[in-house]
Enzyme design. Sequence first.
Site, short mmCIF file in Angstrom:
data_model
loop_
_atom_site.label_atom_id
_atom_site.label_comp_id
_atom_site.label_asym_id
_atom_site.label_seq_id
_atom_site.Cartn_x
_atom_site.Cartn_y
_atom_site.Cartn_z
N LEU A 980 -10.30 3.79 3.16
CA LEU A 980 -10.09 3.20 1.83
C LEU A 980 -9.16 2.00 1.87
O LEU A 980 -9.23 1.14 1.01
CB LEU A 980 -9.53 4.26 0.88
CG LEU A 980 -10.40 5.51 0.68
CD1 LEU A 980 -9.70 6.49 -0.24
CD2 LEU A 980 -11.77 5.12 0.12
N THR A 984 1.22 -1.24 5.85
CA THR A 984 2.33 -1.00 6.76
C THR A 984 2.71 0.47 6.78
O THR A 984 3.30 0.95 7.75
CB THR A 984 3.53 -1.84 6.33
OG1 THR A 984 3.80 -1.59 4.94
CG2 THR A 984 3.25 -3.31 6.52
N ASP A 1102 8.48 2.74 -8.27
CA ASP A 1102 7.41 1.79 -7.96
C ASP A 1102 6.23 2.03 -8.87
O ASP A 1102 5.08 2.01 -8.43
CB ASP A 1102 7.02 1.92 -6.49
CG ASP A 1102 6.20 0.73 -6.01
OD1 ASP A 1102 6.26 -0.33 -6.66
OD2 ASP A 1102 5.51 0.85 -4.99
#
Length: 1257
Positions: A980, A984, A1102
Amino acid sequence: MDQAKGYEHVRYTAPDPRDEGLGSINQRFSHDSSTNVNTYVRPPDYGVSTPARPVLNYSIQTGEEFAFEFMRDRVIMKPQFIPNVYGEHSGMPVSVNLSALGMVHPMSESGPNATVLNIEEKRQSFEHERKPPSRIEDKTYHELVQSAPVISSKNDTGQRRHSLVSSRASDSSLNRAKFLCSFGGKVIPRPRDQKLRYVGGETRIIRISKTISFQELMHKMKEIFPEARTIKYQLPGEDLDALVSVSSDEDLQNMMEECIVFGNGGSEKPRMFLFSSSDIEEAQFVMEHAEGDSEVQYVVAVNGMDLSSRRSSLGLSPPGNNLDELLHGNFDRKIDRAATEPAVASLTPLAGNESLPASQTSQPVTGFSTGNEPFSQPYLGQQLQFPGLGNHQIYTSGHMASIGYIDEKRSAPLHVQPQPHYIPYSVNPETPLESLVPHYPQKPEQGFLREEQIFHVQDPETSSKEAKMRRDDSFQKVNDHPISTVESNLSAKEPKMRRESSTPRVNEYPVSSMPSDLIVPDDLPKEEAPIVTQTSSSTPDPSSSTLSEKSLRKSEDHVENNLSAKEPKMRKEHSTTRVNEYSVSSVSSDSMVPDQALKEEAPISMKISNSTPDPKSLVYPEKSLRTSQEKTGAFDTTNEGMKKNQDNQFCLLGGFSVSGHGTSNNSSSNVSNFDQPVTQQRVFHSERTVRDPTETNRLSKSDDSLASQFVMAQTTSDAFLPISESSETSHEANMESQNVHPTAPVIPAPDSIWTAEGSMSQSEKKNVETNTPEHVSQTETSAKAVPQGHNEKGDIVVDINDRFPREFLADILKTKESLNFPGLGPLHADGAGVSLNIQNNDPKTWSYFRNLAQDEFERKDLSLMDQDHPGFPTSMTNTNGVPIDYSYPPLQSEKVASSQIHPQIHFDGNIKPDVSTITIPDLNTVDTQEDYSQSQIKGAESTDATLNAGVPLIDFMAADSGMRSLQVIKNDDLEELKELGSGTFGTVYHGKWRGTDVAIKRIKRSCFIGRSSEQERLTSEFWHEAEILSKLHHPNVMAFYGVVKDGPGGTLATVTEYMVNGSLRHVLLSNRHLDRRKRLIIAMDAAFGMEYLHSKSIVHFDLKCDNLLVNLKDPARPICKVGDFGLSKIKRNTLVTGGVRGTLPWMAPELLSGSSSKVSEKVDVFSFGIVLWEILTGEEPYANMHYGAIIGGIVNNTLRPTVPNYCDPEWRMLMEQCWAPDPFVRPAFPEIARRLRTMSSSAVHTKPHAVNHQIHK
């Protein structure tokens, strides 16, 4: 000979063109006595026509005849035009610049012709040039042929001049080569494009003989640059990475040959570089760490700042990355030197350069070094004489003391004055400088004290009455507890220390503070203010025992250097300090302790006086702390020289940093009387934890502890508190420091110190100025620590460094600091801001941010590493050498010590973290997540046991009893169907697990790379967080199934729920027909998921559409789930794919401002406001804006996404409240979910219209 005596006057009617400019014997020699100039006056032309005759040329000095052709070949043909010395405006050439040829005419040295000589060039010429035999043989001829006549051109007015030339002129010019010679600078990459540039230093044009030998060249180069060790040259057109070294005669010959080739091509000259040994080492270090500190290094070098790197036990380390400090001139070369010079030589006002000859202006002298000077030489003691202050003896018991350079404008000669027991020096303006400085062939490590060394100053003559206030201030009386005084005598009976033990003990006795007797006179010139330590005194006069406006600051900052011990011996294995049978006090004065890094074996001597003043007579000025903030910013030095596993530092003593080895360097080298601009205070926080006494023997790596930056409020409660062992996690925005300190007594009550976890009342907040505190009011409420993870309002308080990489935050904070947002501000009730000195700045303009952040993050669009990145040693060792995990917030209980200390500071470069200690009585902390806490405790305890037993860490983690709820999935049970995406962090696959669609995330091995201790710690963190995630169950939170530990190559993997349609960002870009109702449902689901996470004390950090996963299989009811919220310890090392640019627009102002490392869960609410805008528009926020503009706009609250006209009022209001700059204004997620539910219900009964617009990318 007769013809020569007769001087026949003959006119040449048809001279040979070849002879023009030479002349003949038919010229009259005369001597002008008035000007003492030898002139050659040609006699008038009588028009006599004679037959052609040979030209006879005679030497005027000897009368000997020589061939004209020979002279013509030996004389330069191209004369230079200079003004007529007699005022006649003839266009003829009259003189040749002999100095340019390296020669001087013997008969014209004293006359006007001597003015042609370039005196400066003559002074800098090389006097030791090799004389080849041919030149010696031609000496007689050179003396014979000194001049030649000159014939004017056709337009000559009749006046002719004799030209002074040399027979060796052409040879001399051909045998010399010109170079650009640069020295004293640095070759470092330019931040904008990383291209190497030579910046700083000096560049001169030099001329050397082409036949010079290498040894002679080195000798001449050292005349220009005494520290020259290596010569390299750059050919025109070549970059600085192609420098050619010159280390032998053959290399020198090759250089000359190359120069001849390029020298004939034009005016471009080859460039020569002179490097010292330190330059080479520093350049190598900068290149290795160019990514992190190239900008600071570049600014330092370009501006000529004296900020040389210093050595530590781990290699060179840049002294600081606070670019704002540099830009404000704190490390300016002259200012920086002034911090070290006054104690040695700058004691009396000196005008101009009269103090020292030019040859002495850069003579190194022994003084108090800030660690920035390039040389160090030893001395044991010196006695300083200050105007009106008597003698002040400075002792250094040990090997080495740092040496600084004396500036010619701030210096005075010194001489030796014998004293008993030590080798003293007395500052006396009548003795040459050289007599003070002993010269040693070997210099120690730059900028540091050697082992077994201490500084102290005695003031035997100053009376206590001199300590009276010099300024008018209002005062407040302190409590009635007895206060003793420290005799500022750091001398020790046994100054030697052994590495085997350093065990300070602190117990039984109270601690207090009092003023010192030494006050620097107000009339003492600011730049001449001496640097001295606190002085000893007898029992002060109660009527005169007042603290000056500036004195409290010094006692705060420098008590660590004023303690003496009866038994100062230290051992390396045990690092606690013994302070028994004495009362310890802090001394305040206008004097200062030299800011030196006492190395590992530095004795902590604690000689305590027994005098006790009347406590009622001690008065503290209200503005004393204000002066502290104003003055301590002048010279904030950093000491990176601390070696590994050292722990000689005390905790805060009554708000003061008490450091055994002098590593508490928050401006501790400031010259108190220097009127320097306030330096931006570094972001620095404290997380205080009561520790078990058995754990205080931990060793640490110490570099730059700023513990004394804490401000102590004036207390009205008991001054004496029980002494207990404690630990403190020091947080700093841009300098790392990690230092475990032994315990020390504490003066103030719990309500007298601002703690990072503590909360302040509104009345307290009003008393704290946002810029620089005028005074610190007495506290009104007890500042007990906020429970770990929560504040008094129940909000979640978390550490931003726990979720963001260090370089990422470093760049943001660097930009923020450049915006002039200084250090710390008061703590908000919800923990969103922790600060002692935050400045309230007016919003900056767009151009300001654009210029500020230009190219700031151009090369940062990649994965960045956190402070816990493998390879960056943050874990410490206990006495058994077992690595200790400091990854999670400390867990406190009365009798159980925490084995984990949370990394709270942004680390940079190779500087090691610093964990300092502080005693905070009645420190109660309550963990916010039971499961999380238990797993940490079990993991920490069992980790050490496992390492001792030698069992593999991963096997142990999987078998840990606290992780039995975590599913361990075998890799053979997984089936990968489709990749998908990758980043990193790792690669994500769609796969099957026992027939169920799952998302498999294979974590890259690079996330765990590093030393064994780092791998173990990171792996431990991974298992702990995975266990937490496995316990989260909510329909709007992505399910976490388990962990794979036997992946390919031994890699780890996570197995989570698979969402068919992927991220919400992908859906918004591909599906443009989400109606208003569906968008409301998606937003509502996300709010439900975040509400659940916050209820479990998990802050996402985030939150954005990329991390919201959706399933649109049911057209009537889309499903949205929150993902990518876990495994922060690993994820933060990679910052997910997209790097910095993919995170900034969603970050709250408190994250970007850098005013605190503690934030609340309201940062997720801010991000959710941006998510609402994304759902509404389907666009990316600030898509075309520069990084710096985004940061500046968010921090100054001048930048938010543009709300389209079709937005509903309720949606708009909710968005704007969510991204409000004040966390208090932002609603909590339960409120957000309730309002979205109401909006969704109303949307069912209305036709979708507004949001069916065409979304533009």
